[in-house]
Design an enzyme around this catalytic site. Structure first.
Site, short mmCIF file in Angstrom:
data_model
loop_
_atom_site.label_atom_id
_atom_site.label_comp_id
_atom_site.label_asym_id
_atom_site.label_seq_id
_atom_site.Cartn_x
_atom_site.Cartn_y
_atom_site.Cartn_z
N GLY A 55 92.97 66.10 -77.76
CA GLY A 55 93.90 67.08 -78.34
C GLY A 55 94.18 68.31 -77.49
CD1 TRP A 57 97.15 68.05 -71.91
CD2 TRP A 57 98.99 66.77 -71.77
NE1 TRP A 57 97.28 67.65 -70.60
CE2 TRP A 57 98.39 66.86 -70.48
CE3 TRP A 57 100.14 65.99 -71.92
CZ2 TRP A 57 98.94 66.22 -69.36
CZ3 TRP A 57 100.69 65.36 -70.80
CH2 TRP A 57 100.09 65.49 -69.54
CG ASP A 75 94.72 58.54 -78.12
OD1 ASP A 75 94.89 59.28 -77.11
OD2 ASP A 75 93.94 57.55 -78.10
CG ASP A 91 98.38 49.52 -78.36
OD1 ASP A 91 99.00 50.17 -77.49
OD2 ASP A 91 97.82 48.43 -78.13
CG ASP A 116 96.90 63.27 -70.01
OD1 ASP A 116 96.98 62.91 -68.82
OD2 ASP A 116 95.99 64.01 -70.43
CE LYS A 156 96.22 60.34 -67.12
NZ LYS A 156 95.02 60.95 -67.71
C1 LIG Z 1 93.06 61.42 -70.60
S1 LIG Z 1 93.09 61.02 -72.31
C2 LIG Z 1 94.28 62.16 -72.92
C3 LIG Z 1 93.80 63.58 -72.97
C4 LIG Z 1 94.74 64.47 -73.78
N1 LIG Z 1 96.04 64.59 -73.15
C5 LIG Z 1 94.17 65.85 -73.95
O1 LIG Z 1 94.76 66.81 -73.46
O2 LIG Z 1 93.15 65.99 -74.63
C6 LIG Z 1 93.98 59.50 -72.33
C7 LIG Z 1 94.21 58.93 -73.71
O3 LIG Z 1 95.12 57.82 -73.63
C8 LIG Z 1 94.85 57.00 -74.74
N2 LIG Z 1 95.52 55.71 -74.62
C9 LIG Z 1 95.33 54.76 -73.66
N3 LIG Z 1 96.09 53.68 -73.91
C10 LIG Z 1 96.80 53.94 -75.04
C11 LIG Z 1 97.76 53.21 -75.81
N4 LIG Z 1 98.14 51.97 -75.45
N5 LIG Z 1 98.27 53.77 -76.92
C12 LIG Z 1 97.86 55.02 -77.29
N6 LIG Z 1 96.95 55.76 -76.61
C13 LIG Z 1 96.43 55.24 -75.50
C14 LIG Z 1 93.32 56.93 -74.73
O4 LIG Z 1 92.83 56.50 -75.96
C15 LIG Z 1 92.95 58.37 -74.37
O5 LIG Z 1 92.61 59.12 -75.51
#
Ligand SMILES: C[S@@+](CC[C@H](N)C(=O)[O-])C[C@H]1O[C@@H](n2cnc3c(N)ncnc32)[C@H](O)[C@@H]1O
Length: 206
Positions: A55, A57, A75, A91, A116, A156
């Protein structure tokens, strides 16, 4: 608080700062520095935040857009509540999930889409790059469905095979495209952030 680079350990200044400031993640600093440079977020905007957990961002965005704006965060993992943030767990690669997002933003279009999203990394760079570009494509499809004409997209991506083609696709859909590597992004990491502005608006139903 420590990161290992090869065999040495270093203090992660941003993780330390995030902890001191009670931020949800060190990613907060990445968005802050990109937003200061590229001026993505303004009061009253509608924003979609993909891959939002834990959370960092989303909490940055809600401050910028204020209670006049709307943020829908998504997420696959759960996220602790943030006042003013509409969270959807699911997803983003699931087509049915897009309909849930559509309902949450009340069939409006967003001015900004952020992604992200990161894959679970394997340590094998070709595999991780491929997974990251796949997530980037999902996020770009979201833009085609939800981003307003003239809107901005921040994503990203891990650099490697397929990166140049992805960048080319962005240049076809947006007037301005820039690659950013914020100082808070670890220098040994393949991740970069691509800021795309002024969406050309292609009506694509997916
Ligand atoms: C680096 S973290 C994000 C950090 C967030 N932006 C923050 O500021 O706290 C990456 C996130 O991408 C999510 N993610 C990866 N594949 C996903 C998908 N197919 N659908 C939704 N979320 C996904 C992961 O569960 C993870 O929580």
């Amino acid at each position: 608080m420590f990161i290992k680079v090869n065999t040495k350990y270093f203090i992660d200044q941003y993780a330390l700062q995030a902890q001191n400031q009670k931020l949800r993640s060190r990613s907060w600093f990445k968005l802050q520095s990109i937003d200061r440079l590229d001026k993505l977020l303004k009061q009253g905007m509608t924003v979609i935040d993909l891959g939002s957990t834990p959370g960092g961002w989303s909490s940055y965005v809600i401050k910028q857009i204020s209670n006049l704006g709307t943020i829908v965060s998504c997420d696959i993992l759960p996220m602790k509540k943030i006042a003013g943030v509409k969270f959807l767990q699911g997803d983003c690669s699931n087509i049915n999930f897009l309909n849930e997002i559509d309902l949450k933003i009340k069939h409006k279009r967003a001015q900004v889409v952020l992604s992200d999203m990161s894959p679970n990394t394997t340590g094998i760079s070709t595999v991780d790059v491929c997974k990251s570009i796949y997530l980037g494509k999902i996020a770009l499809n979201m833009c085609c469905r939800f981003l307003a004409p003239g809107g901005s997209f921040l994503v990203k991506i891990f650099q490697g095979d397929g990166f140049d083609q992805y960048l080319y696709n962005l240049k076809c859909l947006f007037h301005k495209v820039k690659v950013r590597k914020p100082s808070s992004s670890r220098s040994h990491s393949r991740e970069v952030y691509i800021v795309s502005k002024d969406f050309k608006y292609k009506r694509i139903n997916i």
